[in-house]
Design a protein around this motif. Structure first.
Motif, PDB file in Angstrom:
ATOM      1  N   MET A  77      13.273  20.121  -4.281  1.00 43.01           N
ATOM      2  CA  MET A  77      12.071  19.748  -3.453  1.00 43.01           C
ATOM      3  C   MET A  77      12.625  18.483  -3.252  1.00 43.01           C
ATOM      4  O   MET A  77      12.727  17.432  -3.823  1.00 43.01           O
ATOM      5  CB  MET A  77      10.699  19.896  -4.141  1.00 43.01           C
ATOM      6  CG  MET A  77       9.621  19.286  -3.203  1.00 43.01           C
ATOM      7  SD  MET A  77       7.905  19.734  -3.772  1.00 43.01           S
ATOM      8  CE  MET A  77       8.036  19.039  -5.449  1.00 43.01           C
ATOM      9  N   ASN A  78      12.251  17.997  -1.752  1.00 39.78           N
ATOM     10  CA  ASN A  78      12.701  16.669  -1.422  1.00 39.78           C
ATOM     11  C   ASN A  78      11.735  16.123  -0.470  1.00 39.78           C
ATOM     12  O   ASN A  78      10.954  17.025   0.143  1.00 39.78           O
ATOM     13  CB  ASN A  78      14.141  16.916  -0.596  1.00 39.78           C
ATOM     14  CG  ASN A  78      14.308  16.344   0.702  1.00 39.78           C
ATOM     15  OD1 ASN A  78      13.433  15.579   1.076  1.00 39.78           O
ATOM     16  ND2 ASN A  78      15.206  16.807   1.314  1.00 39.78           N
ATOM     17  N   VAL A 114      11.631  25.533   4.437  1.00 37.47           N
ATOM     18  CA  VAL A 114      11.308  26.473   3.499  1.00 37.47           C
ATOM     19  C   VAL A 114      12.188  27.532   3.377  1.00 37.47           C
ATOM     20  O   VAL A 114      12.399  28.214   4.026  1.00 37.47           O
ATOM     21  CB  VAL A 114       9.824  27.065   3.460  1.00 37.47           C
ATOM     22  CG1 VAL A 114       9.686  27.640   2.155  1.00 37.47           C
ATOM     23  CG2 VAL A 114       8.998  25.857   3.838  1.00 37.47           C
ATOM     24  N   GLU A 115      13.403  27.283   2.314  1.00 31.12           N
ATOM     25  CA  GLU A 115      14.544  28.128   2.473  1.00 31.12           C
ATOM     26  C   GLU A 115      14.826  28.017   1.001  1.00 31.12           C
ATOM     27  O   GLU A 115      14.871  27.109   0.374  1.00 31.12           O
ATOM     28  CB  GLU A 115      15.591  27.566   3.217  1.00 31.12           C
ATOM     29  CG  GLU A 115      16.919  28.203   3.173  1.00 31.12           C
ATOM     30  CD  GLU A 115      17.075  29.443   3.586  1.00 31.12           C
ATOM     31  OE1 GLU A 115      17.224  30.460   2.722  1.00 31.12           O
ATOM     32  OE2 GLU A 115      16.751  30.022   4.819  1.00 31.12           O
ATOM     33  N   ALA A 123      20.078  25.641   3.355  1.00 28.61           N
ATOM     34  CA  ALA A 123      18.860  24.462   3.448  1.00 28.61           C
ATOM     35  C   ALA A 123      19.590  23.129   3.467  1.00 28.61           C
ATOM     36  O   ALA A 123      19.172  22.537   4.736  1.00 28.61           O
ATOM     37  CB  ALA A 123      18.022  24.463   2.249  1.00 28.61           C
ATOM     38  N   ARG A 124      20.704  22.734   2.807  1.00 26.27           N
ATOM     39  CA  ARG A 124      21.464  21.827   2.926  1.00 26.27           C
ATOM     40  C   ARG A 124      21.875  21.565   4.649  1.00 26.27           C
ATOM     41  O   ARG A 124      22.043  20.451   4.935  1.00 26.27           O
ATOM     42  CB  ARG A 124      22.356  21.642   1.890  1.00 26.27           C
ATOM     43  CG  ARG A 124      21.912  21.032   0.635  1.00 26.27           C
ATOM     44  CD  ARG A 124      23.216  20.561  -0.221  1.00 26.27           C
ATOM     45  NE  ARG A 124      24.042  21.738  -0.600  1.00 26.27           N
ATOM     46  CZ  ARG A 124      23.871  22.516  -1.578  1.00 26.27           C
ATOM     47  NH1 ARG A 124      22.889  22.630  -2.285  1.00 26.27           N
ATOM     48  NH2 ARG A 124      24.998  23.405  -1.563  1.00 26.27           N
ATOM     49  N   THR A 125      22.624  22.486   4.818  1.00 26.85           N
ATOM     50  CA  THR A 125      23.294  22.410   6.215  1.00 26.85           C
ATOM     51  C   THR A 125      22.403  22.310   7.325  1.00 26.85           C
ATOM     52  O   THR A 125      22.522  21.396   8.227  1.00 26.85           O
ATOM     53  CB  THR A 125      23.875  23.898   6.375  1.00 26.85           C
ATOM     54  OG1 THR A 125      24.747  24.305   5.348  1.00 26.85           O
ATOM     55  CG2 THR A 125      24.483  23.913   7.728  1.00 26.85           C
ATOM     56  N   SER A 172      12.069  19.422   2.023  1.00 20.21           N
ATOM     57  CA  SER A 172      12.420  20.912   1.935  1.00 20.21           C
ATOM     58  C   SER A 172      11.781  21.605   0.665  1.00 20.21           C
ATOM     59  O   SER A 172      11.466  20.579  -0.267  1.00 20.21           O
ATOM     60  CB  SER A 172      14.020  20.823   1.816  1.00 20.21           C
ATOM     61  OG  SER A 172      14.461  20.194   0.860  1.00 20.21           O
ATOM     62  N   ALA A 173      11.618  22.521   0.738  1.00 25.33           N
ATOM     63  CA  ALA A 173      10.989  23.531  -0.572  1.00 25.33           C
ATOM     64  C   ALA A 173      11.925  24.638  -0.667  1.00 25.33           C
ATOM     65  O   ALA A 173      12.059  25.344   0.526  1.00 25.33           O
ATOM     66  CB  ALA A 173       9.450  23.504  -0.240  1.00 25.33           C
ATOM     67  N   SER A 174      11.837  25.234  -1.826  1.00 29.02           N
ATOM     68  CA  SER A 174      12.651  26.434  -2.137  1.00 29.02           C
ATOM     69  C   SER A 174      11.496  27.590  -2.241  1.00 29.02           C
ATOM     70  O   SER A 174      12.217  28.823  -2.728  1.00 29.02           O
ATOM     71  CB  SER A 174      13.584  26.360  -2.870  1.00 29.02           C
ATOM     72  OG  SER A 174      13.001  25.886  -4.224  1.00 29.02           O
TER      73      SER A 174
END
Length: 183
Positions: A1-2, A16-17, A23-25, A39-41
């Motif tokens: 999570m960032n 959300v990936e 997600a980084r890309t 971002s969240a996973s």
């Protein structure tokens, strides 16, 4: 999570990936375009992020591990009615597209989609009355897959319950799912 709570919400994007590499890309690509990306996973991580952030844009993977990204769409829409939400999926079906839009997604894209596709989808706020309606006929396999996918959505991706509702053995359904990824 960032997190990136200092950024103005009009340029803040939440991704959300659960695929960390993808997600980084996406994050790097959107940051180069001037977005502040958080971002969240998972759905749970998203809920924590929404306590301190009010993004104006969202990109949501339809399938997050064993969970559905549709719950994320619902919570994102509840947090901000004006948020532009794009749902990404490796297998687009009519059933999940309809559910995503009903829950508040602005657009629904099949993977592979790039940053250009997603950003263009953010800008599409109105429907297109000139969209062609005489597309190709669906094959039996496509219709079967859409029925399977709709049943999975209805059962919150519970394989055993979906197999029961479809009238097939759980292992048969599992084999079909292995051949055609939901992501």
């Amino acid at each position: 999570m960032n997190t990136a709570s200092e950024q103005p919400p009009e340029r803040q994007l939440v991704i959300v990936e659960d695929d960390a590499s993808f997600a980084r890309t996406l994050t790097r690509s959107f940051e180069r375009r001037g977005y502040a990306v958080i971002s969240a996973s998972s759905h749970e991580e998203l809920l924590v992020l929404l306590q301190h952030n009010r993004p104006h844009y969202a990109v949501v993977d339809l399938k997050l591990g064993g969970a559905s990204g549709l719950a994320c769409v619902q919570d994102l829409r509840a947090s901000d009615e004006a948020m532009k939400i794009v749902v990404l999926t490796g297998f687009a079906s009519i059933a999940t597209a309809v559910e995503a839009i009903k829950l508040g997604a602005s657009h629904y894209l099949a993977k592979p989609s790039n940053t250009d596709d997603i950003e263009a989808a953010f800008d599409l706020s109105d429907g297109n009355a000139d969209a062609p309606v005489d597309g190709r006929q669906s094959s039996i396999k496509t219709l079967e897959w859409e029925h399977i996918h709709q049943t999975l959505v209805e059962t919150d991706f519970n394989i055993s319950e979906a197999a029961r509702r479809l009238g097939m053995h759980r292992r048969t359904l599992a084999r079909k799912l292995e051949k055609r990824q939901l992501k």
